[in-house]
Every structure is written in C-alpha cells, then in structure tokens.
Write an enzyme that holds these catalytic residues in place. Structure first.
Site, PDB file in Angstrom:
ATOM      1  N   GLU A  96      -6.199   4.303   1.989  1.00 59.72           N
ATOM      2  CA  GLU A  96      -5.591   5.609   1.921  1.00 59.72           C
ATOM      3  C   GLU A  96      -4.200   5.575   1.079  1.00 59.72           C
ATOM      4  OE1 GLU A  96      -4.296   7.301   5.921  1.00 59.72           O
ATOM      5  OE2 GLU A  96      -2.693   8.134   5.107  1.00 59.72           O
ATOM      6  N   ARG A 114      -6.934  13.508   4.011  1.00 59.30           N
ATOM      7  CA  ARG A 114      -5.620  12.703   3.014  1.00 59.30           C
ATOM      8  C   ARG A 114      -6.073  12.874   1.456  1.00 59.30           C
ATOM      9  NH1 ARG A 114      -4.614  13.695   7.058  1.00 59.30           N
ATOM     10  NH2 ARG A 114      -4.119  12.463   8.751  1.00 59.30           N
ATOM     11  N   SER A 157      -1.062   4.014   7.872  1.00 55.30           N
ATOM     12  CA  SER A 157      -2.399   3.520   7.915  1.00 55.30           C
ATOM     13  C   SER A 157      -2.839   3.045   6.367  1.00 55.30           C
ATOM     14  CB  SER A 157      -3.391   4.674   8.419  1.00 55.30           C
ATOM     15  OG  SER A 157      -2.869   5.264   9.627  1.00 55.30           O
TER      16      SER A 157
HETATM   17  C1  LIG Z   1       5.313   4.247   9.253  1.00 58.44           C
HETATM   18  C2  LIG Z   1       4.536   5.090   8.596  1.00 58.44           C
HETATM   19  C3  LIG Z   1       3.817   6.190   9.154  1.00 58.44           C
HETATM   20  C4  LIG Z   1       3.127   7.263   8.577  1.00 58.44           C
HETATM   21  N1  LIG Z   1       2.309   7.969   9.371  1.00 58.44           N
HETATM   22  C5  LIG Z   1       1.599   8.985   8.663  1.00 58.44           C
HETATM   23  C6  LIG Z   1       0.618   9.965   9.185  1.00 58.44           C
HETATM   24  O1  LIG Z   1       0.810   9.891  10.346  1.00 58.44           O
HETATM   25  N2  LIG Z   1      -0.003  10.897   8.621  1.00 58.44           N
HETATM   26  C7  LIG Z   1      -0.123  10.736   7.271  1.00 58.44           C
HETATM   27  O2  LIG Z   1      -0.769  11.602   6.555  1.00 58.44           O
HETATM   28  N3  LIG Z   1       0.731   9.971   6.421  1.00 58.44           N
HETATM   29  C8  LIG Z   1       1.361   8.861   7.225  1.00 58.44           C
HETATM   30  N4  LIG Z   1       2.120   8.018   6.722  1.00 58.44           N
HETATM   31  C9  LIG Z   1       1.872   7.867   5.118  1.00 58.44           C
HETATM   32  C10 LIG Z   1       3.213   8.470   4.348  1.00 58.44           C
HETATM   33  O3  LIG Z   1       4.292   8.908   5.268  1.00 58.44           O
HETATM   34  C11 LIG Z   1       2.848   9.824   3.575  1.00 58.44           C
HETATM   35  O4  LIG Z   1       1.456   9.753   2.821  1.00 58.44           O
HETATM   36  C12 LIG Z   1       3.752  10.496   2.906  1.00 58.44           C
HETATM   37  O5  LIG Z   1       3.320  11.963   2.521  1.00 58.44           O
HETATM   38  C13 LIG Z   1       4.385   9.882   1.380  1.00 58.44           C
HETATM   39  O6  LIG Z   1       5.244  10.621   0.879  1.00 58.44           O
HETATM   40  P1  LIG Z   1       6.335   9.735  -0.182  1.00 58.44           P
HETATM   41  O7  LIG Z   1       7.454  10.831  -0.620  1.00 58.44           O
HETATM   42  O8  LIG Z   1       6.999   8.552   0.471  1.00 58.44           O
HETATM   43  O9  LIG Z   1       5.204   9.348  -1.164  1.00 58.44           O
HETATM   44  P2  LIG Z   1       5.192   8.020  -2.345  1.00 58.44           P
HETATM   45  O10 LIG Z   1       4.801   7.002  -1.406  1.00 58.44           O
HETATM   46  O11 LIG Z   1       6.349   8.139  -3.059  1.00 58.44           O
HETATM   47  O12 LIG Z   1       4.083   8.827  -3.336  1.00 58.44           O
HETATM   48  C14 LIG Z   1       2.609   8.715  -2.789  1.00 58.44           C
HETATM   49  C15 LIG Z   1       1.903   9.192  -4.084  1.00 58.44           C
HETATM   50  O13 LIG Z   1       2.152  10.334  -4.348  1.00 58.44           O
HETATM   51  C16 LIG Z   1       2.793  10.628  -5.538  1.00 58.44           C
HETATM   52  N5  LIG Z   1       3.751  11.529  -5.716  1.00 58.44           N
HETATM   53  C17 LIG Z   1       4.988  11.473  -4.733  1.00 58.44           C
HETATM   54  N6  LIG Z   1       5.720  12.571  -5.190  1.00 58.44           N
HETATM   55  C18 LIG Z   1       5.072  13.600  -5.920  1.00 58.44           C
HETATM   56  C19 LIG Z   1       5.717  14.627  -6.502  1.00 58.44           C
HETATM   57  N7  LIG Z   1       6.620  14.951  -6.240  1.00 58.44           N
HETATM   58  N8  LIG Z   1       4.586  15.020  -7.412  1.00 58.44           N
HETATM   59  C20 LIG Z   1       3.525  14.348  -7.959  1.00 58.44           C
HETATM   60  N9  LIG Z   1       3.230  13.102  -7.295  1.00 58.44           N
HETATM   61  C21 LIG Z   1       3.858  12.583  -6.357  1.00 58.44           C
HETATM   62  C22 LIG Z   1       3.283   9.354  -6.046  1.00 58.44           C
HETATM   63  O14 LIG Z   1       2.854   9.238  -7.277  1.00 58.44           O
HETATM   64  C23 LIG Z   1       1.921   8.442  -5.346  1.00 58.44           C
HETATM   65  O15 LIG Z   1       0.835   8.511  -6.092  1.00 58.44           O
HETATM   66  C24 LIG Z   1       2.735   6.975   7.164  1.00 58.44           C
HETATM   67  C25 LIG Z   1       3.639   5.959   6.513  1.00 58.44           C
HETATM   68  C26 LIG Z   1       4.505   5.286   7.201  1.00 58.44           C
HETATM   69  C27 LIG Z   1       5.137   4.127   6.459  1.00 58.44           C
END
Ligand SMILES: Cc1cc2nc3c(=O)[nH]c(=O)nc-3n(C[C@H](O)[C@H](O)[C@H](O)COP(=O)(O)OP(=O)(O)OC[C@H]3O[C@@H](n4cnc5c(N)ncnc54)[C@H](O)[C@@H]3O)c2cc1C
Length: 338
Positions: A334, A164, A238
């Site tokens: 995380e 991660r 998580s």
């Molecule tokens: C119900 C649930 C289940 C989940 N299960 C998993 C799982 O099984 N495995 C797992 O690994 N994760 C899981 N996650 C966590 C999440 O889905 C991931 O971390 C996902 O990649 C976050 O994507 P996001 O676009 O929502 O990022 P955001 O929450 O919008 O951003 C996360 C971080 O990335 C940065 N960021 C986002 N996009 C960019 C970009 N284009 N350029 C530069 N920086 C950027 C943001 O500034 C922030 O610091 C889960 C979350 C939820 C709510």
C-alpha cells in the site's frame, strides 16, 4: 521561494528514513508551484510532490526535486437541503480538516479521524477506515498538470477510485499535483458504527445519544490503542493491502486453514486479512537490526531507529515471498515506494 540542496527528508517521512533530496522546496499556491516548475532546476524530470510523508518509503536518496505541498485553506462552498459542499487546500492536515467539519456538524468524515497525512493525498490514496472511504464523501478536486502547468478538475468518475487506489497511482502517476479537494458532507448524519470495535467503544464511553463527535472520539481511542504512533516508532500504517481473491480459492484455503479471515466483497470475491496471513508466516514481532514487523499489528512494518528504506523494503520482500509460498496469495504494497 527557497530551493534547498541536499536536503534531509528524515523529518518529512513518518518512517523516519534518513534519505535526502537533491533539491527541496515548499509551495503554498498553484502559482508558486508553477513558478518552481519554471525555475528550470537541472533535474526537473524527476520530481516528487510530498504531503505529510505518511505513506511513503524512501529506499534511496531522491536525485530530483521534492516539492512539499503546503497549500492551506478550508471553506464552505455552498449548500443544499441535504448537503454542504466544503473545500480544503491539499496541504491542510487531514485530521485538522476532519475536526473542522465535525465542529460545524457536517457529517461523514468522522470514521476517518486521526488518519495521518494531508488532504491532498486523501483522494490519491482513497484513504479509508472503519467502513468509510474518501470516495464516499468526495465531490471533486483541482490538480495542476506538472508539464502543461494547467489546472484540471477531476470528478469522482475521473478519479477511478478503487481500494486505496485512484487514477493518480496509475495512468496519471507523477503527472499532477493535487491543489485542493472538495467534499460533499451531510447535514443530517448517517452513522457507520458496525465496523471494528466502534460499537463496543461507544458503549464503554457510555454514549447514549449517538452523534458524530462521539464516533470520532471512539475512533480516536481505538486508533491510539492499536496503532504505533510514528512520533515514537517510525512507520507508515498498513504496509500491505488486504488482497481479494476469487471465492473458490478462498473456499479451498478455508479447508486447509479453517481460521483464515475473509470478508465477502460486493463483486463476489473475498478480501483476506493480510495481517493474519503475515502472522501465520511467523513475522509478527520479527526484528532484524532496526527494521521490523510490529509486535501488535503484523500489517505494519516499523523502523526502530536507524533502519534504511532498503532494509524495510527487503523485509517486505521476504514477507511477500513467504505469504505467497504458504497461501499462494500475492501481497501488494500500500505504501508508495520511492
Ligand atoms: C500510523 C498510521 C496510520 C495510518 N492509517 C491509515 C488508515 O487508517 N487508512 C488509510 O487509508 N491510510 C492510513 N495511513 C496511510 C496514510 O495516512 C495515508 O495514505 C495518507 O493519505 C498519506 O498522506 P500524506 O499527505 O502523508 O501523503 P505522502 O506520504 O506525503 O504521499 C503519498 C503519495 O501521494 C503523493 N502525493 C501526496 N500529496 C500529493 C498531492 N497534493 N498531489 C499529488 N500527489 C500527492 C506522493 O507523491 C506519494 O506518492 C496511515 C499511516 C500511518 C503512519
């Protein structure tokens, strides 16, 4: 491009935290982002690139610019005998991209079905589930340097992937906006079904001829039955990482706590199940006001409605402290704390 002031971020984070951004705007190309960066907003120094908001906790209002990445597009780049190379815009929904690939019989991403969020954050977080991580399929990405306003290409080695983790969370934290990501997918699938309950679920589904669609469906069923849906209850998956400790420490803990759950890492350390330790400390199902620890998944912190980000963070502090006291192990978050 519209720049909004004092903008509520509540619909833009899956925790449902009622924080606001001093300024907020959306971009759908690298050029638009450059234009926004040139627009000399008074708080340019403090900016946040936002994807789907599913791995973020706002502990206060954001006194800067939140720039939401909505760069779309999915395309096949080229192929060779074994692989197909495919690129997606950072603002594409992750699960929609996974389904796009599955529908074309491009294999590799099926175990990562239904992970919330967008494509752009997937390499940043090196998302993973059911024995597969993005780094296994990643080919390269393009990212815009926010100060230089120049595009750079990052290969797998450049990204320095970890559990991660990637270079974008440390050395290049807040320096780049990921614009698009390319993956190398298999024409002939290699199945990963030994992790979690996939095998049992496939049996329950009565699958005879194993295929990537069936695996994706099994993963989706399992996830729906185990994880709280952010639409119903605010959460970011998580909250903590599973910590790795030296084998000798694990063996000492095993004597004291024979039920402790640990998985051997390739480098000789042991990865502990953080959820189990949190549960042993009595937090599972705990609730204070609207902040809580999920009743079925101790690793998931939840907002039952109107918890503030600070309340969720304070709860996470208490959990970190009690796990440290009981097991001598430091939990790392995380979720990205803002
Ligand atoms: C119900 C649930 C289940 C989940 N299960 C998993 C799982 O099984 N495995 C797992 O690994 N994760 C899981 N996650 C966590 C999440 O889905 C991931 O971390 C996902 O990649 C976050 O994507 P996001 O676009 O929502 O990022 P955001 O929450 O919008 O951003 C996360 C971080 O990335 C940065 N960021 C986002 N996009 C960019 C970009 N284009 N350029 C530069 N920086 C950027 C943001 O500034 C922030 O610091 C889960 C979350 C939820 C709510």
């Amino acid at each position: 491009m519209q720049i909004q002031e004092n903008f509520s971020l509540r619909p833009y984070n899956t925790f449902g935290i009622n924080a606001s951004a001093r300024y907020f705007s959306v971009f759908n190309s690298a050029d638009q982002l450059t234009e926004l960066l040139d627009s000399r907003l008074p708080t340019l120094n403090s900016r946040l690139i936002l994807g789907g908001g599913s791995n973020i906790l706002f502990t206060h209002n954001f006194d800067g610019v939140v720039l939401k990445n909505e760069i779309k597009g999915m395309e096949e780049l080229h192929e060779d005998e074994e692989y197909v190379y495919v690129r997606a815009g950072a603002g594409e929904n992750w699960h929609a991209f996974v389904q796009y690939c599955i529908s074309r019989n491009w294999a590799g991403l099926e175990n990562l079905s239904l992970i919330p969020g967008n494509v752009g954050a997937s390499p940043m977080q090196n998302i993973g589930a059911y024995g597969v991580e993005v780094e296994d399929l990643f080919w390269d990405l393009e990212a815009l340097h926010l100060r230089e306003k120049k595009l750079y290409t990052f290969t797998k080695t450049d990204c320095q992937f970890g559990y991660r983790d990637s270079v974008f969370k440390h050395k290049f934290k807040n320096e780049f906006a990921i614009i698009n990501v390319s993956f190398r997918l298999r024409k002939k699938p290699v199945f990963h079904i030994s992790y979690g309950a996939i095998q049992q679920e496939l049996e329950r589904m009565g699958v005879k001829d194993l295929n990537i669609r069936a695996i994706a469906e099994a993963v989706i069923h399992i996830r729906r039955s185990k994880l709280p849906d952010p639409v119903e209850i605010g959460n970011a998956g998580s909250f903590f990482k599973n910590p790795s400790i030296p084998k000798v420490l694990y063996e000492a803990l095993k004597i004291k706590y024979p039920d402790i759950i640990g998985y051997a890492n390739a480098n000789g350390t042991v990865k502990l199940a953080a959820g189990w330790m949190i549960e042993q400390c009595g937090w599972k199902g705990y609730r204070s006001g609207d902040a809580g620890c999920h009743a079925k998944q101790a690793l998931v912190l939840v907002n039952y409605g109107n918890a503030s980000g600070q309340e969720i963070y304070d709860l996470s502090e208490k959990i970190v402290k009690s796990v440290k006291e009981k097991f001598g192990v430091e939990l790392e978050r995380e979720v990205n704390i803002i």
